[in-house]
Structure formats: C-alpha cells, structure tokens
Design a protein around this motif. Sequence first.
Motif, PDB file in Angstrom:
ATOM      1  N   GLU A  73      -1.205 -15.337   1.468  1.00  0.00           N
ATOM      2  CA  GLU A  73      -2.338 -15.455   1.878  1.00  0.00           C
ATOM      3  C   GLU A  73      -3.858 -14.267   2.023  1.00  0.00           C
ATOM      4  N   LEU A  74      -4.247 -14.523   2.696  1.00  0.00           N
ATOM      5  CA  LEU A  74      -5.152 -13.829   2.313  1.00  0.00           C
ATOM      6  C   LEU A  74      -5.126 -12.366   3.819  1.00  0.00           C
ATOM      7  N   PRO A  75      -5.384 -11.769   3.537  1.00  0.00           N
ATOM      8  CA  PRO A  75      -5.104  -9.974   4.034  1.00  0.00           C
ATOM      9  C   PRO A  75      -5.835  -9.587   5.345  1.00  0.00           C
ATOM     10  N   VAL A  76      -4.524  -9.588   6.156  1.00  0.00           N
ATOM     11  CA  VAL A  76      -4.153  -9.250   7.138  1.00  0.00           C
ATOM     12  C   VAL A  76      -4.938  -7.826   7.861  1.00  0.00           C
ATOM     13  N   PRO A  77      -5.676  -7.103   8.837  1.00  0.00           N
ATOM     14  CA  PRO A  77      -6.563  -5.655   8.500  1.00  0.00           C
ATOM     15  C   PRO A  77      -6.416  -4.556   7.540  1.00  0.00           C
ATOM     16  N   GLU A  78      -4.230  -4.514   8.555  1.00  0.00           N
ATOM     17  CA  GLU A  78      -3.442  -3.495   8.051  1.00  0.00           C
ATOM     18  C   GLU A  78      -2.986  -3.708   6.497  1.00  0.00           C
ATOM     19  N   GLN A  79      -3.745  -5.264   6.199  1.00  0.00           N
ATOM     20  CA  GLN A  79      -2.858  -4.780   4.554  1.00  0.00           C
ATOM     21  C   GLN A  79      -4.297  -4.515   3.995  1.00  0.00           C
ATOM     22  N   PHE A  80      -5.282  -4.242   4.261  1.00  0.00           N
ATOM     23  CA  PHE A  80      -6.847  -4.342   3.747  1.00  0.00           C
ATOM     24  C   PHE A  80      -6.760  -3.113   2.696  1.00  0.00           C
ATOM     25  N   LEU A  81      -6.258  -2.069   2.793  1.00  0.00           N
ATOM     26  CA  LEU A  81      -6.490  -1.357   2.000  1.00  0.00           C
ATOM     27  C   LEU A  81      -5.101  -1.280   0.883  1.00  0.00           C
ATOM     28  N   THR A  82      -3.813  -1.796   1.146  1.00  0.00           N
ATOM     29  CA  THR A  82      -3.442  -1.642  -0.552  1.00  0.00           C
ATOM     30  C   THR A  82      -3.263  -3.085  -1.051  1.00  0.00           C
ATOM     31  N   SER A  83      -4.083  -4.189  -0.042  1.00  0.00           N
ATOM     32  CA  SER A  83      -4.748  -5.246  -1.667  1.00  0.00           C
ATOM     33  C   SER A  83      -5.169  -4.789  -2.288  1.00  0.00           C
ATOM     34  N   VAL A  84      -6.160  -4.018  -1.793  1.00  0.00           N
ATOM     35  CA  VAL A  84      -7.103  -3.487  -3.766  1.00  0.00           C
ATOM     36  C   VAL A  84      -6.801  -2.716  -4.354  1.00  0.00           C
ATOM     37  N   GLY A  85      -5.555  -1.664  -3.700  1.00  0.00           N
ATOM     38  CA  GLY A  85      -5.144  -0.729  -4.862  1.00  0.00           C
ATOM     39  C   GLY A  85      -5.945   0.386  -4.612  1.00  0.00           C
ATOM     40  N   CYS A  86      -5.721   0.529  -3.009  1.00  0.00           N
ATOM     41  CA  CYS A  86      -6.344   1.863  -2.313  1.00  0.00           C
ATOM     42  C   CYS A  86      -5.181   3.293  -2.927  1.00  0.00           C
ATOM     43  N   LEU A  87      -5.346   3.989  -3.551  1.00  0.00           N
ATOM     44  CA  LEU A  87      -4.851   5.212  -3.772  1.00  0.00           C
ATOM     45  C   LEU A  87      -4.307   5.868  -2.555  1.00  0.00           C
ATOM     46  N   VAL A  88      -4.852   5.861  -1.503  1.00  0.00           N
ATOM     47  CA  VAL A  88      -5.085   6.712  -0.309  1.00  0.00           C
ATOM     48  C   VAL A  88      -3.570   6.017   1.266  1.00  0.00           C
ATOM     49  N   THR A  89      -3.569   4.462   0.369  1.00  0.00           N
ATOM     50  CA  THR A  89      -3.019   3.572   1.486  1.00  0.00           C
ATOM     51  C   THR A  89      -1.634   4.454   2.236  1.00  0.00           C
ATOM     52  N   GLY A  90      -0.786   4.561   1.461  1.00  0.00           N
ATOM     53  CA  GLY A  90       0.519   5.197   1.777  1.00  0.00           C
ATOM     54  C   GLY A  90       0.382   6.050   3.283  1.00  0.00           C
ATOM     55  N   GLU A  91      -0.964   6.726   3.013  1.00  0.00           N
ATOM     56  CA  GLU A  91      -1.067   7.917   3.969  1.00  0.00           C
ATOM     57  C   GLU A  91      -1.723   7.330   5.551  1.00  0.00           C
TER      58      GLU A  91
END
Length: 852
Positions: A315-333
Amino acid sequence: MVDPSALGARLASSAVAPLVKKLFVKDQPGAALVTKPVRISGLVSFTGEKKDVTPKDVEKIADELVRRALKAAGPGEIPVDAAEAVAVRTALAHSLAALGTLTIEDYEAVALGPEEFARTLRSHSAVTVATFALSRDAELFLDRLLHTASLHILNFFTQRSTYVARQQTQQSQQLAQLVKAVDVLLERLPSQSTEDAAFEARYAAYITARHGTLTIYGLDVYAGTSEWPLDTAYLSLEATRDRAWEGAAQVAAEQVLAQHDHVLLRGVAGSGKTTLVQWLAVTAADLTYRHGLTHLMGRVPFVLPMRRIVRPGTELPVPEQFLTSVGCLVTGEQPAGWVERVLRAGRGVLLVDGIDEISEERRKDAKRWLRDLTRTFPGNLWLVTTRPTAVPERWLDTTDFAELTLSPMAYDDVATFVRRWHRAAGVDESVGTALLRSVRSAPELDRLATNPLMCGMLCALHRDRRGFLPRDRKSVYRAALTMLVERRDVEREVAPGSAFGGRLPFDTQIQLLQKLAWWLIRNSRAEMDRSDAVRILGDAAPSMNIDGSGADVYRWLLLRSGLLREPADGRVDFLHRTFQDYLGARLAVQEMDFDLLVNQAGRTEWEDVILLAVAHARPVEAERMLRRLATDGTARGKLLAAASLRYATEVAPGARQHVEESVRSLIPPRTEYEAYALAEVGGPLVLGLLPGPDEAEGELAYLVPLVAARVGGPPALHFLTLFRDHPDERVQLVLTASWSTFDRELYLREVLAHLSRRPLVPVHGPEDLRALRSIGGWPNIKFVGPYRVEELTELIVPEQLTRLSLDAPHPVEGLAWLSAFPRLTDVDVDTEVDASRARQIPSGVRLNTPAK
C-alpha cells in the motif's frame, strides 16, 4: 596594449561625476521622509514630463565617457577601433537608459554594489552586448566603463539629502516585515514539545543537505563538476494555467503554491519538475526565512518521489511512514505521531514527484491516496508533478487540484542556463556566448534547446568539441551519442563490469538502441514495457555475438548508455524524443522501410523521422523517397520533400528539379492568403524553405516575413531578425505589426529596437509603452483598447511621437492633452469628434476621423 578593463578605470572622479550627475534630477532641499518606495526611474532626468536631459543627451553622455576614457590611454594602448568605439558608446547608452526602467529604490541599488548594479543595468537594457558583435577587448572596455559609471551613480545616491531618510524608512519596513513573519510563524507553530522542535531542526538540516545541490546535465561528463549549489543553480521557469473563461495565466513556477493550496503540475521530460520540487523543499526548510515567501514560512516539506514510495504488492505510505518510504536518514529519530501533528496543524508542504513514473494500475491507487490525505488533513500545501499525457485532464479535479503546465525555457532562460553552466564548469564566458550564437542561428539546434536537459547536452557537446558544433542535425546527434554512449564512461574511468563481460562496443549499443527506438515509433508509443524491451534485446543478442540474456543487455544499456530511462516501474523510454527519432530513422533505412515512412508524411510526429531517414539513406534510396513525397498530392508531402533536400547527402539533378517544381506552387507565396495557408500547413518546417532578405524583392519582400510571423515561436523570431535591415517599408510594417505574436520583451530587443523606419506599432497597454520607452520611444503608435490619458502622457516619449492612433471602444472625451507632444502631426481616432473637441487639437496637428 593596455588591459581594456584597466583603461576603463582610468577615468578620474572629476571627469565622471559631473557627467553622471546630469542623468538625475536636482536634489530638493530637506530630507523628507516618504511613505512609499521611491524608484530610481523617478530620479532620472531624461524621463517624465519635465526633463533636463533627453534620451538623445544620454547618448552624448555615453559618448563623452568613451571619448574621455580613450583620451586617457597612452600611445598604442587604445583597445578598440573607431567603429567599435561607436558600438561601445551605443551599448553604454542603452545600459544607462535602463535607469529609467528600474523598479528598485536607490537604497536597494547601493546595497547591490557597483558590480551587481552594472549587471542589473545590462539585464534591463533594451539590447544586449551580443547585439553589437563586440570583440572581447571591446566587451571588457564596455564592462569597465559601466562599472565605473555605476560606482559614481551609487555614490551620487548616497549623497542625496533624502537617502538617509529613506534608509531609515527601509529599516522600519524591514522590521515590520519581520514582525509579520513572526506573526505567521506563531500562527503556524502551535506549542510544540521540545522533542518535536528539536527533531524539526535536524530534519530541516537533512532536507537542505539532501536536496541542496543539483546535478547539472552534461557536467557529469567531466569528473568532479556535476554538483552545483541549488540556490545559485535554480532557474525560475513559468507555469501556465489555461482557463476557458479567463484565458492563459502565467505565474513563476515557485509561486504556484502561493496561489493554490493544491497543484497538479505537468511538464515534459527534463523540463525541471524535480528541480522545482527540490527548490521548494529546501526553501521551506530554510529556517532563516530569507526568501520572504510567507506561504512557506513555518511549514515542513515532505519530498515523496512516486518511483520510490510505490512498491509492488504494498500500500502507499500513511503519514508516519513518509520518511521511511523515501529512505530518510533521520527516520529513527522521528518522534511518534510527529508527521500527523504537522499535518493536523496544516503545516505540511507535500511534494509528490512523478505520477507518470508508476504503472497505470497504481495511478488509480495514487489518486485515491491523494484524495484521502487531502480530505483527512486539510490546510496543507500539495504539489503533484507528472508528464503531460500520463494522466487525463481534470484527473484530480474532485480534490480541488489546480492544473498547470511547466512552460518550455524562454529565450532568455536559455541564455541564463548557458551562462551558469559554463560558470559551473569553469569555462570562459566567451565560450558560452559562442554557443548561443550557434544555437540561435540554426533552427535545428534552437528546437533542441527547450529544457535544462537538452541545454546541458548542447553545452557539454560544444565544450567537448572545443567550440565546434555541427550545424546539421544528423551530425549533432551522432556527436552527442558518441559522447554519451562511448566516451563518457571511458573518460570518467568507469569500470565496464557486466553480466556478459567487458564493455559493449559503440556500434553494438547503437544497433540495439535503434531496435527499441523503431519499435516505439512504429507503434506510436512514447514508452514501452520493460518486458518488451528485454524481449527485443534478447532476440537481437545472439546475432550480435553477445553472451548474455535480454535482461542483462537491457540493464547495461539502462545504466551505461545514458539514453534510456525508467520513468516508472516496469516502463522504459528515451532520454529525449529527438534521439529516439534519430535512431529509429537509422534502422528504418537499414531495413528499407521506405514505403512505411512515406505513408506517414501527413502525420506531424513522423516529420523528424522522415527527414533523418533521408539523411541516412543512400543516394538511390533518398531519391526514391523524395520523388514519392513530391508526388503524393498533398502540400505537406511536397514541403517535406523540399525540406529533405537539405538532409540528403547526394541528390541527382533530375530528382532535385522534380522536387523544386512540385513545391513551386507553394513557395514562394504570391498573396497574403497563400502566405497564411503556407504557415498553417508547413509550420516551423517551412522556415528553412523561405528565401532570405537578399532574395526577397517586390511583393515577396513582405510576404516572406508574414509567413514567419504566422508560424511564430523562437525559430521564426530568429528568421525575422534577418529582415531587420530590409529597406522595403512594407517589411518593416510587418515586423512592427507582429510584435504581439511573440514574447514582447524579447521581440522588442531582437527586432523592434533595430528598425530604422519605425512605422505604426500596435500597443495594447501601459507595459508596451514602457517597453518602447526603454529604447528611447517610438514615433508612430497605435493604442488598441481602452486607455488612460495619464498613462499616455507619462509613458510616451514626447520628443519621439509624430503620429498617434487611438483604437478605443469608447468615444474620445477630450483632446487638449495632445499638446504634451510637440512633434505630433497626425491623430487618428475611431469615433467622430464634435466641433468643441476638435478645437482642442493643437495647432499643426491633423485629426483623422472615420469617414461617414
């Protein structure tokens, strides 16, 4: 010989200051504070109703500056001859005359400094330095003279009694803007947890680092020069919205979200859609808010490339998955629920890039995803980009998305891009100037330079060949393919590693790419499924002695040729349609598909394929195609045959005569009706078939530019510049009447400013009058539509006007104001004038009214 730039600086202050002072009105006593900005144009003494200096005097001042600079040179130090000295004087006068059009305040001008202020004057000048074809020494001499004059102009501003007062006012205005910005931020930044605020600062820094540089097309040919800071590389383009009830409306692309919360932006490949996404993301993340764009203040950007966030079976990402879906390096924070809190507060800028880069089946899912998000989280800004034909019109209308189209690069945009490209590559500016001249003089090249992608390719090719750019399209494409396919990896020392070992030879790569291109052309497709490409390449591999599967060959070409792309998951297309046409035409000739080519002569999308096929064909094959095109009975076929003559390497005299006789009924046109019909059926194709100014005589002299004006576009404008010096009055009449057909500023600079006779020119509003004023005025003006007397008396140069035609939809209410124009001899009005008004006409002015 002395350095020309040093010579221009030898002028003593005592020599320059009095001349500069003449350009401006006398200072008034006192230091009155002002309530609104005072523009430089309001200070100059050669505009307005009461002038101490006329536009002609500006030329005298420029002449005196040049004369004194040359006088300051010692024996043997003069860098220009007499003819170039006149050209330098004229160019300098045009730059100084631009003072009357500047909209900035003197305080802002001083802040620019002399170098930037001199560049500002040049950019506002009605003509460019290139217009005068100055030598490098003359250009340096002119630059230094303008810099010296700018230094004294800015110094003059600082000495005016009102300068300090306005400086204080400006500081007050800046404080007011700061207060407004703070108010906006307070509204958009509700109380945040310390955790949210700290993360947003880190995320903003990440966005700036991740998207703050651009890869300049073509620069990646040279190791270490492909990255360039976004803030200096970004080129502002126009976006257009066609409203049936309002007509076309244009806005700077970066301002689209200031006018609409939800925007679907269409643009062709390489037009700058992704670059715009990067610019908006970095601008929104700029926590200093230097950009002044209040609609982006306090907002959080989310860059969502569709090719990355849409994955098979998910499925397309829900808001909380936005950063994870594009490989954002600060997602873990990321704090839990942070994205939802941002969107609930209406602080998001969601940049969804490349709807066209996903499969058609997933586009339905994307549409539903966008609808749900915009309805669940109202108040945020949305920009969705796509290629023009990927989705139908009004695709997102149910979710209130405004649809705009990213416009091709304008004439001046191309010049700006070329200048920046060469600056980034560390190449002398003169190389870029030479490239521009080559592009402008060759319609084939000018048609390529429509977006950043192809402009970068031409820049790289021009540099790679040390300033030599082929003038025929076949050679241009061959040279570009050699650079992309064969030389780039070798010169960058890229390892050849492949599943089948080694690097594919150039000719092998070209042969494989041709098969893909011809399949796309025959099937009237702009892109193909990856599976079809793999199958075609797999079938061809054994006969080319390639020890690898179709998938292996496809991956090699995709990664290393520089010509193929995957615009969406599972689909493939060519970097630019022109390369597809070139390669497809080459294979069509090899496979002798001449009947198929000729049968498509009536379809405009096959035009380039047919022309390039004639270029590739052997003489006998080319002759067969030419004869069939010339005898197919259609005007389009005859024009294609005539245009193809320039592409053929060898044509027998009999075949050439046959083609020329077949097109004689069309070219040259004999009446205005035939001229309009020729433009309609031939379009840009016809420009290369029309006679030039030296061959056009009698009736033909004005019918030829009439065709070009009806065709329109940049190639037609370049063609019309060839007729600027034509002595026939009707030619000059056509050139002035065609002003509204083209980009108005560009046409003024390239055509109108060079006309000697200056016949009646149509004017449609105050902006046109300002434009004419920037080149010293115009003697014969026809104002079309409603007018305000104040605008006419303020913006028309009085000493120039000799004839005024008023084509207004309302009666003339009074004519006493005509006394403001001392040289006026004729006035034309489209309504009857009663006796009392007729008596208001100044003595010596003839009034022409409609015949009863």
